[in-house]
Design a protein around this motif. Structure first.
Motif, mmCIF file in Angstrom:
data_model
loop_
_atom_site.group_PDB
_atom_site.id
_atom_site.type_symbol
_atom_site.label_atom_id
_atom_site.label_comp_id
_atom_site.label_asym_id
_atom_site.label_seq_id
_atom_site.Cartn_x
_atom_site.Cartn_y
_atom_site.Cartn_z
ATOM 1 N N VAL A 54 59.719 35.309 50.593
ATOM 2 C CA VAL A 54 59.837 36.770 50.483
ATOM 3 C C VAL A 54 58.972 37.403 49.391
ATOM 4 C CG1 VAL A 54 62.180 36.911 51.455
ATOM 5 C CG2 VAL A 54 61.896 36.552 48.992
ATOM 6 N N HIS A 57 56.502 40.522 49.577
ATOM 7 C CA HIS A 57 57.010 41.901 49.630
ATOM 8 C C HIS A 57 57.110 42.533 48.235
ATOM 9 C CE1 HIS A 57 58.096 42.297 53.856
ATOM 10 N NE2 HIS A 57 58.629 41.101 53.827
ATOM 11 N N PHE A 58 57.249 41.683 47.216
ATOM 12 C CA PHE A 58 57.560 42.206 45.877
ATOM 13 C C PHE A 58 56.347 42.221 44.943
ATOM 14 C CE2 PHE A 58 61.498 40.840 47.791
ATOM 15 C CZ PHE A 58 62.389 41.842 47.445
ATOM 16 N N VAL A 61 55.844 45.564 43.048
ATOM 17 C CA VAL A 61 57.083 46.303 42.763
ATOM 18 C C VAL A 61 57.360 46.357 41.255
ATOM 19 C CG1 VAL A 61 59.604 46.160 43.049
ATOM 20 C CG2 VAL A 61 58.093 45.839 45.024
ATOM 21 N N LEU A 70 69.154 47.947 41.979
ATOM 22 C CA LEU A 70 70.028 46.998 42.679
ATOM 23 C C LEU A 70 71.426 47.034 42.065
ATOM 24 C CD1 LEU A 70 67.998 43.674 43.134
ATOM 25 C CD2 LEU A 70 68.850 45.161 44.948
ATOM 26 N N TYR A 84 74.652 55.858 42.769
ATOM 27 C CA TYR A 84 73.341 55.283 43.070
ATOM 28 C C TYR A 84 72.310 56.410 43.146
ATOM 29 C CZ TYR A 84 69.653 53.071 45.857
ATOM 30 O OH TYR A 84 68.450 52.621 46.312
ATOM 31 N N GLY A 86 68.916 55.781 43.580
ATOM 32 C CA GLY A 86 67.678 55.317 44.218
ATOM 33 C C GLY A 86 67.517 55.841 45.633
ATOM 34 N N ALA A 87 66.529 55.263 46.297
ATOM 35 C CA ALA A 87 66.195 55.699 47.654
ATOM 36 C C ALA A 87 67.194 55.153 48.671
ATOM 37 C CB ALA A 87 64.795 55.214 47.994
ATOM 38 N N MET A 89 68.565 53.319 51.922
ATOM 39 C CA MET A 89 68.210 51.957 52.360
ATOM 40 C C MET A 89 67.143 51.940 53.463
ATOM 41 S SD MET A 89 69.556 49.547 50.583
ATOM 42 C CE MET A 89 69.137 50.617 49.247
ATOM 43 N N MET A 96 58.195 47.913 55.824
ATOM 44 C CA MET A 96 58.109 46.540 55.307
ATOM 45 C C MET A 96 58.221 45.521 56.442
ATOM 46 S SD MET A 96 60.271 46.414 51.781
ATOM 47 C CE MET A 96 60.295 47.767 50.626
ATOM 48 N N ILE A 98 60.709 43.951 57.636
ATOM 49 C CA ILE A 98 61.499 42.800 57.164
ATOM 50 C C ILE A 98 62.137 42.093 58.369
ATOM 51 C CG2 ILE A 98 63.543 42.126 55.814
ATOM 52 C CD1 ILE A 98 62.850 44.496 53.931
ATOM 53 N N GLU A 102 63.783 36.767 56.713
ATOM 54 C CA GLU A 102 63.589 37.238 55.332
ATOM 55 C C GLU A 102 64.905 37.789 54.776
ATOM 56 O OE1 GLU A 102 58.850 38.434 55.355
ATOM 57 O OE2 GLU A 102 60.309 39.879 56.082
ATOM 58 N N LEU A 131 77.432 43.478 52.264
ATOM 59 C CA LEU A 131 75.973 43.604 52.411
ATOM 60 C C LEU A 131 75.518 43.382 53.859
ATOM 61 C CD1 LEU A 131 74.727 41.883 49.134
ATOM 62 C CD2 LEU A 131 74.984 44.310 49.620
HETATM 63 C C1 HEM Z 1 71.439 43.514 51.754
HETATM 64 C C2 HEM Z 1 70.162 43.409 51.483
HETATM 65 C C3 HEM Z 1 69.388 44.375 50.631
HETATM 66 C C4 HEM Z 1 69.817 45.356 49.771
HETATM 67 C C5 HEM Z 1 71.248 45.759 49.437
HETATM 68 C C6 HEM Z 1 68.634 45.964 49.197
HETATM 69 C C7 HEM Z 1 68.669 46.980 48.272
HETATM 70 C C8 HEM Z 1 67.568 47.530 47.674
HETATM 71 C C9 HEM Z 1 67.604 48.555 46.646
HETATM 72 C C10 HEM Z 1 68.858 49.174 46.071
HETATM 73 C C11 HEM Z 1 66.328 48.841 46.314
HETATM 74 C C12 HEM Z 1 65.859 49.848 45.236
HETATM 75 C C13 HEM Z 1 65.500 51.183 45.853
HETATM 76 C C14 HEM Z 1 64.803 52.106 44.890
HETATM 77 O O1 HEM Z 1 64.004 51.633 44.067
HETATM 78 O O2 HEM Z 1 65.024 53.338 44.960
HETATM 79 C C15 HEM Z 1 65.475 47.986 47.121
HETATM 80 C C16 HEM Z 1 64.111 47.944 47.045
HETATM 81 C C17 HEM Z 1 63.341 47.012 47.655
HETATM 82 N N1 HEM Z 1 63.745 46.076 48.586
HETATM 83 FE FE1 HEM Z 1 65.614 45.778 49.223
HETATM 84 N N2 HEM Z 1 67.520 45.365 49.714
HETATM 85 C C18 HEM Z 1 67.941 44.385 50.582
HETATM 86 C C19 HEM Z 1 67.144 43.521 51.320
HETATM 87 C C20 HEM Z 1 65.800 43.412 51.163
HETATM 88 C C21 HEM Z 1 64.968 42.412 51.808
HETATM 89 C C22 HEM Z 1 65.491 41.367 52.805
HETATM 90 C C23 HEM Z 1 63.702 42.603 51.364
HETATM 91 C C24 HEM Z 1 62.434 41.842 51.688
HETATM 92 C C25 HEM Z 1 62.424 40.595 52.037
HETATM 93 C C26 HEM Z 1 63.731 43.739 50.448
HETATM 94 C C27 HEM Z 1 62.646 44.256 49.801
HETATM 95 C C28 HEM Z 1 62.666 45.299 48.913
HETATM 96 C C29 HEM Z 1 61.510 45.759 48.167
HETATM 97 C C30 HEM Z 1 60.101 45.172 48.237
HETATM 98 C C31 HEM Z 1 61.927 46.828 47.369
HETATM 99 C C32 HEM Z 1 61.099 47.633 46.354
HETATM 100 C C33 HEM Z 1 60.540 48.879 46.974
HETATM 101 C C34 HEM Z 1 59.703 49.667 45.984
HETATM 102 O O3 HEM Z 1 60.051 49.753 44.802
HETATM 103 O O4 HEM Z 1 58.686 50.195 46.411
HETATM 104 N N3 HEM Z 1 65.008 44.209 50.356
HETATM 105 N N4 HEM Z 1 66.253 47.207 47.949
#
Ligand code: HEM
Length: 141
Positions: A54, A57-58, A61, A70, A84, A86-87, A89, A96, A98, A102, A131
């Protein structure tokens, strides 16, 4: 007969506070409140950082913001006193693409983090099912 009635009433009276205590025991509390969630998210982010499945993707970031968001998100989701900020979901994961694998990899990372912090299985399962409900908002966007 009278003895039985008394026993039943006693059982109900004693059982009630027990049930109420369980209702008050939110997932947020079981995770160790804000401090516990914060520590759990630190381990979770470190697990993600080492996961080849994964990590792509990050790459770009802001990890500090990601970690904070988170924690905030989890705090609100589990019944804690947080809002919360942030943005949404769907919005944040849009584009992405996903995959299910992943998503599962991220769940595995979370399980590893929960094991590391020795959270009871019941707490782990409670968090995982919360989740899992977000699956549709994250996968394939
Ligand atoms: C239950 C699963 C997941 C939850 C609860 C979750 C939750 C979140 C949260 C709260 C953020 C922050 C949003 C913000 O910055 O405003 C975020 C960002 C992000 N998530 Fe997830 N996520 C999940 C699964 C995934 C998966 C499976 C991936 C990729 C494999 C992923 C990739 C990302 C990435 C890359 C960001 C950063 C986006 C950015 O800052 O531009 N997430 N996620």
């Amino acid at each position: 007969m009278q003895k039985h009635v008394v026993a039943i009433i006693l059982a109900i009276v004693l059982w009630q506070p027990l049930c109420q205590a369980q209702v008050g025991n939110s997932l947020y509390q079981q995770l160790g409140e804000r401090a516990g969630i914060n520590e759990l998210m630190t381990t979770f982010v470190l697990e993600i950082a080492e996961d080849e499945r994964v990590i792509e993707h990050f790459r770009n970031v802001d990890i500090e913001r990601f970690h904070h968001m988170l924690g905030e998100h989890l705090c609100e989701l589990t019944g804690g006193p947080c809002t919360y900020t942030g943005a949404d979901m769907v919005e944040v994961h849009r584009g992405m693409a996903i995959t299910r694998s992943e998503f599962n990899a991220i769940v595995e990372n979370l399980i590893k983090a929960m094991e590391h912090h020795q959270l009871p299985t019941a707490t782990q399962n409670r968090l995982l099912s919360t989740l899992a409900e977000l699956h549709g908002e994250i996968v394939g966007q």
